[in-house]
Write a protein that holds these residues in place. Structure first.
Motif, PDB file in Angstrom:
ATOM      1  N   ILE A 135       0.827  -1.206   0.000  1.00 51.21           N
ATOM      2  CA  ILE A 135       0.000   0.000   0.000  1.00 51.21           C
ATOM      3  C   ILE A 135       0.864   1.259   0.000  1.00 51.21           C
ATOM      4  N   LEU A 136       1.984   1.209   0.718  1.00 51.25           N
ATOM      5  CA  LEU A 136       2.861   2.375   0.817  1.00 51.25           C
ATOM      6  C   LEU A 136       3.889   2.442  -0.299  1.00 51.25           C
ATOM      7  N   SER A 137       3.808   1.500  -1.248  1.00 52.45           N
ATOM      8  CA  SER A 137       4.593   1.627  -2.477  1.00 52.45           C
ATOM      9  C   SER A 137       3.845   2.564  -3.422  1.00 52.45           C
ATOM     10  N   PHE A 150       7.776   3.940  -0.052  1.00 55.72           N
ATOM     11  CA  PHE A 150       8.757   3.182  -0.842  1.00 55.72           C
ATOM     12  C   PHE A 150       8.736   3.711  -2.283  1.00 55.72           C
ATOM     13  N   ASP A 151       9.516   4.767  -2.495  1.00 54.41           N
ATOM     14  CA  ASP A 151       9.464   5.496  -3.758  1.00 54.41           C
ATOM     15  C   ASP A 151      10.586   5.118  -4.717  1.00 54.41           C
ATOM     16  N   GLN A 152      11.013   3.860  -4.656  1.00 53.74           N
ATOM     17  CA  GLN A 152      11.981   3.330  -5.614  1.00 53.74           C
ATOM     18  C   GLN A 152      11.414   2.048  -6.220  1.00 53.74           C
ATOM     19  N   ASP A 153      11.725   1.805  -7.485  1.00 51.03           N
ATOM     20  CA  ASP A 153      11.166   0.635  -8.170  1.00 51.03           C
ATOM     21  C   ASP A 153      11.628  -0.688  -7.569  1.00 51.03           C
ATOM     22  N   ILE A 154      12.776  -0.679  -6.919  1.00 52.22           N
ATOM     23  CA  ILE A 154      13.309  -1.923  -6.374  1.00 52.22           C
ATOM     24  C   ILE A 154      12.446  -2.458  -5.234  1.00 52.22           C
ATOM     25  N   TYR A 155      11.757  -1.580  -4.531  1.00 50.80           N
ATOM     26  CA  TYR A 155      10.963  -2.014  -3.380  1.00 50.80           C
ATOM     27  C   TYR A 155       9.823  -2.957  -3.772  1.00 50.80           C
ATOM     28  N   PRO A 156       8.948  -2.580  -4.697  1.00 47.07           N
ATOM     29  CA  PRO A 156       7.884  -3.532  -5.064  1.00 47.07           C
ATOM     30  C   PRO A 156       8.417  -4.814  -5.684  1.00 47.07           C
ATOM     31  N   VAL A 157       9.582  -4.740  -6.321  1.00 49.81           N
ATOM     32  CA  VAL A 157      10.186  -5.955  -6.878  1.00 49.81           C
ATOM     33  C   VAL A 157      10.548  -6.922  -5.749  1.00 49.81           C
ATOM     34  N   VAL A 158      11.209  -6.409  -4.725  1.00 42.57           N
ATOM     35  CA  VAL A 158      11.594  -7.245  -3.576  1.00 42.57           C
ATOM     36  C   VAL A 158      10.358  -7.760  -2.844  1.00 42.57           C
ATOM     37  N   PHE A 159       9.384  -6.890  -2.642  1.00 44.41           N
ATOM     38  CA  PHE A 159       8.162  -7.296  -1.939  1.00 44.41           C
ATOM     39  C   PHE A 159       7.431  -8.404  -2.698  1.00 44.41           C
ATOM     40  N   THR A 160       7.384  -8.278  -4.015  1.00 42.12           N
ATOM     41  CA  THR A 160       6.691  -9.279  -4.831  1.00 42.12           C
ATOM     42  C   THR A 160       7.400 -10.624  -4.777  1.00 42.12           C
ATOM     43  N   VAL A 161       8.722 -10.605  -4.813  1.00 42.03           N
ATOM     44  CA  VAL A 161       9.491 -11.851  -4.722  1.00 42.03           C
ATOM     45  C   VAL A 161       9.239 -12.537  -3.384  1.00 42.03           C
ATOM     46  N   LEU A 162       9.278 -11.777  -2.307  1.00 40.11           N
ATOM     47  CA  LEU A 162       9.056 -12.352  -0.976  1.00 40.11           C
ATOM     48  C   LEU A 162       7.621 -12.858  -0.820  1.00 40.11           C
TER      49      LEU A 162
END
Length: 216
Positions: A135-137, A150-162
């Motif tokens: 939600i905070l991405s 989380f205002d960088q593209d890497i954050y949702p990528v890591v969250f999605t993998v986990l």
């Protein structure tokens, strides 16, 4: 004369085939064919695992795909194909499903924690943290929660993998444990019960995902 009831059940058998030496009818074959596994002991033994399975898929379906697929690249305004066309399909759908598949494969080599471990439900409940993380991405459009932490593209990528890894691993692990903690004769029925928990989690989670999307 052949009994009509027995003729209906076994049209190619004679009465003598189903008579015991004393002349009484042997109904054990009827009992076996119509026996139903006791549901209460299965539910009692699989209650904790059932909750874990329910909650794993409950959290996953709330986030994927309703939240995860609407997270946009923070550089979308640049107009490059990655941020405008490929970001959501690759980071949400492809990445999640690949991570989920990997999580399922890991259970072939590692099966921990055990079915009676307190760590198992703890790990399942910890997945709740994925809700505020997504939600905070950079979820768009936002109507109520304006803050993007989380205002960088890497954050949702890591969250999605986990999210995908934990869904595949924990979901498969619990499904494997379910039939193992009941007597062998109830294992098949326990597998059906565990499938019910999966469906229930997906159904309830799907309904809640609509509410979550409107609250963001």
């Amino acid at each position: 004369m052949e009994s009509p009831s027995l003729a209906t059940v076994l049209p190619n058998s004679s009465v003598e085939d189903e008579l015991e030496p004393g002349g009484t009818t042997n109904t054990s074959f009827l009992t076996k064919s119509t026996s139903i596994p006791p549901l209460r002991p299965i539910l009692q033994k699989t209650a904790l695992l059932g909750f874990c399975l329910f909650y794993v898929f409950f959290i996953s379906i709330i986030i994927f795909p309703s939240l995860s697929s609407n997270i946009e690249s923070v550089s979308k305004s640049s107009g490059n194909p990655w941020s405008t066309k490929y970001f959501a399909p690759l980071t949400s759908f492809l990445l999640y499903n690949f991570a989920d598949w990997c999580g399922r494969q890991i259970t072939a080599w590692i099966q921990a924690p055990g079915p009676k471990s307190k760590l198992l439900p703890t790990l399942v409940l910890l997945r709740t943290i994925f809700l505020p993380l997504f939600i905070l991405s950079n979820y768009q459009p936002r109507a109520h929660i304006r803050t993007v932490v989380f205002d960088q593209d890497i954050y949702p990528v890591v969250f999605t993998v986990l999210l995908g890894l934990s869904n595949g691993y924990l979901g498969t692990l619990v499904m494997v444990y379910g039939p193992k903690i009941v007597p062998k004769e109830l294992a098949e029925a326990a597998g059906v019960v565990m499938t019910f928990y999966v469906v229930l989690g997906l159904a309830v989670g799907s309904g809640c995902s609509v509410l979550i999307v409107h609250l963001v």
